[in-house]
Design a protein around this motif. Structure first.
Motif, PDB file in Angstrom:
ATOM      1  N   ARG A  43       0.620  -1.296  -0.143  1.00 55.93           N
ATOM      2  CA  ARG A  43      -0.017  -0.067  -0.008  1.00 55.93           C
ATOM      3  C   ARG A  43       0.915   1.276  -0.005  1.00 55.93           C
ATOM      4  NH1 ARG A  43      -5.052  -0.580   1.048  1.00 55.93           N
ATOM      5  NH2 ARG A  43      -5.470   1.360   2.368  1.00 55.93           N
ATOM      6  N   SER A  44       0.224   2.359  -0.095  1.00 56.88           N
ATOM      7  CA  SER A  44       1.025   3.631  -0.074  1.00 56.88           C
ATOM      8  C   SER A  44       1.860   4.089   0.985  1.00 56.88           C
ATOM      9  CB  SER A  44      -0.223   4.741  -0.236  1.00 56.88           C
ATOM     10  OG  SER A  44       0.375   6.109  -0.365  1.00 56.88           O
ATOM     11  N   LEU A  45       2.724   4.622   1.034  1.00 58.30           N
ATOM     12  CA  LEU A  45       3.661   4.992   1.995  1.00 58.30           C
ATOM     13  C   LEU A  45       2.943   5.996   2.712  1.00 58.30           C
ATOM     14  CD1 LEU A  45       6.400   4.913   3.224  1.00 58.30           C
ATOM     15  CD2 LEU A  45       7.167   6.546   1.718  1.00 58.30           C
ATOM     16  N   TRP A  46       2.029   6.849   2.236  1.00 57.24           N
ATOM     17  CA  TRP A  46       1.675   8.226   2.934  1.00 57.24           C
ATOM     18  C   TRP A  46       0.224   7.670   3.539  1.00 57.24           C
ATOM     19  CZ3 TRP A  46       5.720   9.863   1.111  1.00 57.24           C
ATOM     20  CH2 TRP A  46       5.914  10.022  -0.361  1.00 57.24           C
ATOM     21  N   GLN A  47       0.444   8.049   4.951  1.00 53.72           N
ATOM     22  CA  GLN A  47      -0.704   7.700   5.672  1.00 53.72           C
ATOM     23  C   GLN A  47      -1.413   8.929   5.992  1.00 53.72           C
ATOM     24  OE1 GLN A  47      -0.973   4.459   6.960  1.00 53.72           O
ATOM     25  NE2 GLN A  47       0.814   4.188   5.661  1.00 53.72           N
ATOM     26  N   TRP A  48      -2.390   9.151   5.146  1.00 49.15           N
ATOM     27  CA  TRP A  48      -3.283  10.406   4.883  1.00 49.15           C
ATOM     28  C   TRP A  48      -4.050  10.453   5.963  1.00 49.15           C
ATOM     29  CZ3 TRP A  48      -1.583  13.745   1.895  1.00 49.15           C
ATOM     30  CH2 TRP A  48      -0.733  13.504   0.597  1.00 49.15           C
ATOM     31  N   GLU A  49      -4.631   9.368   6.562  1.00 51.91           N
ATOM     32  CA  GLU A  49      -5.577   9.438   7.988  1.00 51.91           C
ATOM     33  C   GLU A  49      -4.891  10.037   9.065  1.00 51.91           C
ATOM     34  OE1 GLU A  49      -3.583   5.435   7.869  1.00 51.91           O
ATOM     35  OE2 GLU A  49      -4.831   6.820   6.289  1.00 51.91           O
ATOM     36  N   GLU A  50      -3.452   9.806   9.287  1.00 52.58           N
ATOM     37  CA  GLU A  50      -2.691  10.193  10.435  1.00 52.58           C
ATOM     38  C   GLU A  50      -2.233  11.481  10.182  1.00 52.58           C
ATOM     39  OE1 GLU A  50       0.173   7.203  10.843  1.00 52.58           O
ATOM     40  OE2 GLU A  50      -1.046   5.620  11.177  1.00 52.58           O
ATOM     41  N   LEU A  51      -2.041  11.804   9.048  1.00 52.06           N
ATOM     42  CA  LEU A  51      -1.219  13.265   8.747  1.00 52.06           C
ATOM     43  C   LEU A  51      -2.409  14.423   9.187  1.00 52.06           C
ATOM     44  CD1 LEU A  51       0.524  12.478   5.396  1.00 52.06           C
ATOM     45  CD2 LEU A  51       1.591  13.358   7.381  1.00 52.06           C
ATOM     46  N   PRO A  52      -2.089  15.778   9.477  1.00 49.06           N
ATOM     47  CA  PRO A  52      -0.751  15.990   9.596  1.00 49.06           C
ATOM     48  C   PRO A  52      -0.023  15.986  10.838  1.00 49.06           C
ATOM     49  CG  PRO A  52      -2.117  17.818   9.927  1.00 49.06           C
ATOM     50  CD  PRO A  52      -2.975  16.959   9.558  1.00 49.06           C
ATOM     51  N   SER A  53      -0.819  15.328  11.832  1.00 53.22           N
ATOM     52  CA  SER A  53      -0.559  15.302  13.293  1.00 53.22           C
ATOM     53  C   SER A  53       0.592  14.276  13.630  1.00 53.22           C
ATOM     54  CB  SER A  53      -1.505  15.155  14.220  1.00 53.22           C
ATOM     55  OG  SER A  53      -2.389  13.930  13.954  1.00 53.22           O
ATOM     56  N   THR A  54       0.533  13.126  12.857  1.00 52.46           N
ATOM     57  CA  THR A  54       1.423  11.866  12.999  1.00 52.46           C
ATOM     58  C   THR A  54       2.380  11.780  11.715  1.00 52.46           C
ATOM     59  OG1 THR A  54      -0.138  10.931  14.448  1.00 52.46           O
ATOM     60  CG2 THR A  54       1.595   9.562  13.514  1.00 52.46           C
ATOM     61  N   LEU A  55       3.559  12.043  12.071  1.00 51.18           N
ATOM     62  CA  LEU A  55       4.669  11.898  10.714  1.00 51.18           C
ATOM     63  C   LEU A  55       5.433  10.581  11.141  1.00 51.18           C
ATOM     64  CD1 LEU A  55       6.028  15.494  10.868  1.00 51.18           C
ATOM     65  CD2 LEU A  55       4.550  14.236   9.278  1.00 51.18           C
ATOM     66  N   SER A  56       5.052   9.585  10.103  1.00 54.94           N
ATOM     67  CA  SER A  56       5.850   8.298  10.141  1.00 54.94           C
ATOM     68  C   SER A  56       7.332   8.491   9.825  1.00 54.94           C
ATOM     69  CB  SER A  56       5.462   7.449   8.825  1.00 54.94           C
ATOM     70  OG  SER A  56       6.327   6.425   8.832  1.00 54.94           O
ATOM     71  N   THR A  57       8.324   7.858  10.729  1.00 59.13           N
ATOM     72  CA  THR A  57       9.736   7.919  10.375  1.00 59.13           C
ATOM     73  C   THR A  57      10.251   7.664   8.873  1.00 59.13           C
ATOM     74  OG1 THR A  57      10.147   5.501  11.275  1.00 59.13           O
ATOM     75  CG2 THR A  57      10.226   7.722  12.890  1.00 59.13           C
ATOM     76  N   ARG A  58       9.344   6.853   8.639  1.00 59.19           N
ATOM     77  CA  ARG A  58       9.497   6.307   7.084  1.00 59.19           C
ATOM     78  C   ARG A  58       9.585   7.576   6.139  1.00 59.19           C
ATOM     79  NH1 ARG A  58       5.548   1.743   5.140  1.00 59.19           N
ATOM     80  NH2 ARG A  58       7.329   1.231   3.929  1.00 59.19           N
ATOM     81  N   TYR A  59       8.952   8.548   6.259  1.00 64.16           N
ATOM     82  CA  TYR A  59       8.909   9.864   5.383  1.00 64.16           C
ATOM     83  C   TYR A  59      10.196  10.401   5.295  1.00 64.16           C
ATOM     84  CZ  TYR A  59       4.015   9.551   6.435  1.00 64.16           C
ATOM     85  OH  TYR A  59       2.538   9.094   6.329  1.00 64.16           O
ATOM     86  N   GLU A  60      11.199  10.515   6.504  1.00 67.09           N
ATOM     87  CA  GLU A  60      12.304  10.940   6.385  1.00 67.09           C
ATOM     88  C   GLU A  60      13.375  10.022   5.907  1.00 67.09           C
ATOM     89  OE1 GLU A  60      15.857  13.354   9.046  1.00 67.09           O
ATOM     90  OE2 GLU A  60      13.850  12.601  10.112  1.00 67.09           O
ATOM     91  N   THR A  61      13.061   8.761   6.063  1.00 66.41           N
ATOM     92  CA  THR A  61      13.831   7.512   5.329  1.00 66.41           C
ATOM     93  C   THR A  61      13.791   7.583   4.016  1.00 66.41           C
ATOM     94  OG1 THR A  61      13.857   6.167   7.261  1.00 66.41           O
ATOM     95  CG2 THR A  61      14.185   5.066   5.236  1.00 66.41           C
ATOM     96  N   TYR A  62      12.548   7.795   3.489  1.00 67.94           N
ATOM     97  CA  TYR A  62      12.127   8.109   2.039  1.00 67.94           C
ATOM     98  C   TYR A  62      12.942   9.172   1.492  1.00 67.94           C
ATOM     99  CZ  TYR A  62       9.210   9.542  -2.017  1.00 67.94           C
ATOM    100  OH  TYR A  62       8.988   9.972  -3.309  1.00 67.94           O
ATOM    101  N   ALA A  63      13.014  10.427   2.063  1.00 67.24           N
ATOM    102  CA  ALA A  63      13.537  11.617   1.627  1.00 67.24           C
ATOM    103  C   ALA A  63      15.120  11.538   1.626  1.00 67.24           C
ATOM    104  CB  ALA A  63      13.300  12.864   2.545  1.00 67.24           C
ATOM    105  N   ARG A  64      15.723  10.960   2.477  1.00 64.09           N
ATOM    106  CA  ARG A  64      16.985  10.612   2.570  1.00 64.09           C
ATOM    107  C   ARG A  64      17.575   9.675   1.420  1.00 64.09           C
ATOM    108  NH1 ARG A  64      20.262   6.640   6.217  1.00 64.09           N
ATOM    109  NH2 ARG A  64      22.489   7.511   6.211  1.00 64.09           N
ATOM    110  N   ALA A  65      16.880   8.775   1.087  1.00 66.74           N
ATOM    111  CA  ALA A  65      17.358   7.803   0.166  1.00 66.74           C
ATOM    112  C   ALA A  65      17.378   8.388  -1.018  1.00 66.74           C
ATOM    113  CB  ALA A  65      16.472   6.697   0.194  1.00 66.74           C
TER     114      ALA A  65
END
Length: 208
Positions: free
Chosen positions: A131-153
């Motif tokens: 499934r999608s990496l973006w957890q829309w139901e949790e945003l904007p209050s909860t930021l998964s650590t996977r977002y920064e991992t994605y950006a760094r990669a």
């Protein structure tokens, strides 16, 4: 024994080195470059310099030896980040880095974008790997650590843009609540030099 899951890509280098890394400028992007080098670089001390250079475009960089230090220079902090990753990639490939200096690099393309076909319900059109990496139901209050991992990669291989949603776009992506969610992701990606793009449904003004 732990299996290699591949999630760190080429960034699976060892940490624990204490090389001196200095920079007069201080931006979130430069701080990332400094930390990456401090964690891993095993060679000479490094100086990061923002300066104009006619041989470079905005995201290009020069790596050279100067006064017993390695200098990475670029017209922008993003160029310094790409230069830092370039140096670490050479080290990871067991190249004799300092013997190959100076190095001048300019990106061949201004826009280097990943195009996601993710839907707001978490499915991916034509998706085959979950499934999608973006957890829309949790945003904007909860930021998964996977977002920064994605950006760094992505930053480590020079990607500077990402399209978050499917080309068959839901009009809701342009609604106020979803734009706040997009903003939260943009704040994570920006220090890594990644700009967000959105696919747009042309009926959005009428639907919203």
């Amino acid at each position: 024994i732990y299996a290699e899951d591949g999630s760190r890509l080429w960034l699976r280098y060892s940490k624990g080195n204490q090389t001196n890394i200095v920079s007069k400028e201080n931006t979130p992007t430069i701080q990332i470059a400094i930390q990456e080098l401090k964690d891993t670089w095993k060679g000479s001390p490094i100086r990061l310099i923002i300066e104009k250079d006619k041989s470079l475009n905005n995201e290009g960089f020069v790596i050279k030896k100067q006064d017993e230090k390695i200098c990475i220079s670029s017209p922008s902090d993003k160029g310094l980040l790409y230069g830092a990753y370039h140096l670490l990639r050479m080290q990871a490939m067991n190249l004799e880095v300092e013997k190959k200096l100076p190095i001048i690099e300019n990106p061949s393309y201004t826009l280097r974008i990943l195009n996601h076909w993710d839907n707001l319900d978490g499915t991916i059109e034509r998706g085959y790997a979950g499934r999608s990496l973006w957890q829309w139901e949790e945003l904007p209050s909860t930021l998964s650590t996977r977002y920064e991992t994605y950006a760094r990669a992505n930053a480590s291989i020079g990607i500077n843009g990402t399209v978050l949603n499917n080309v068959n776009a839901s009009p809701q992506i342009l609604s106020a609540p979803y734009l706040q969610k997009v903003k939260a992701l943009a704040n994570v990606f920006r220090p890594y030099g990644i700009k967000i793009y959105l696919s747009v449904n042309f009926a959005s003004p009428m639907v919203l």
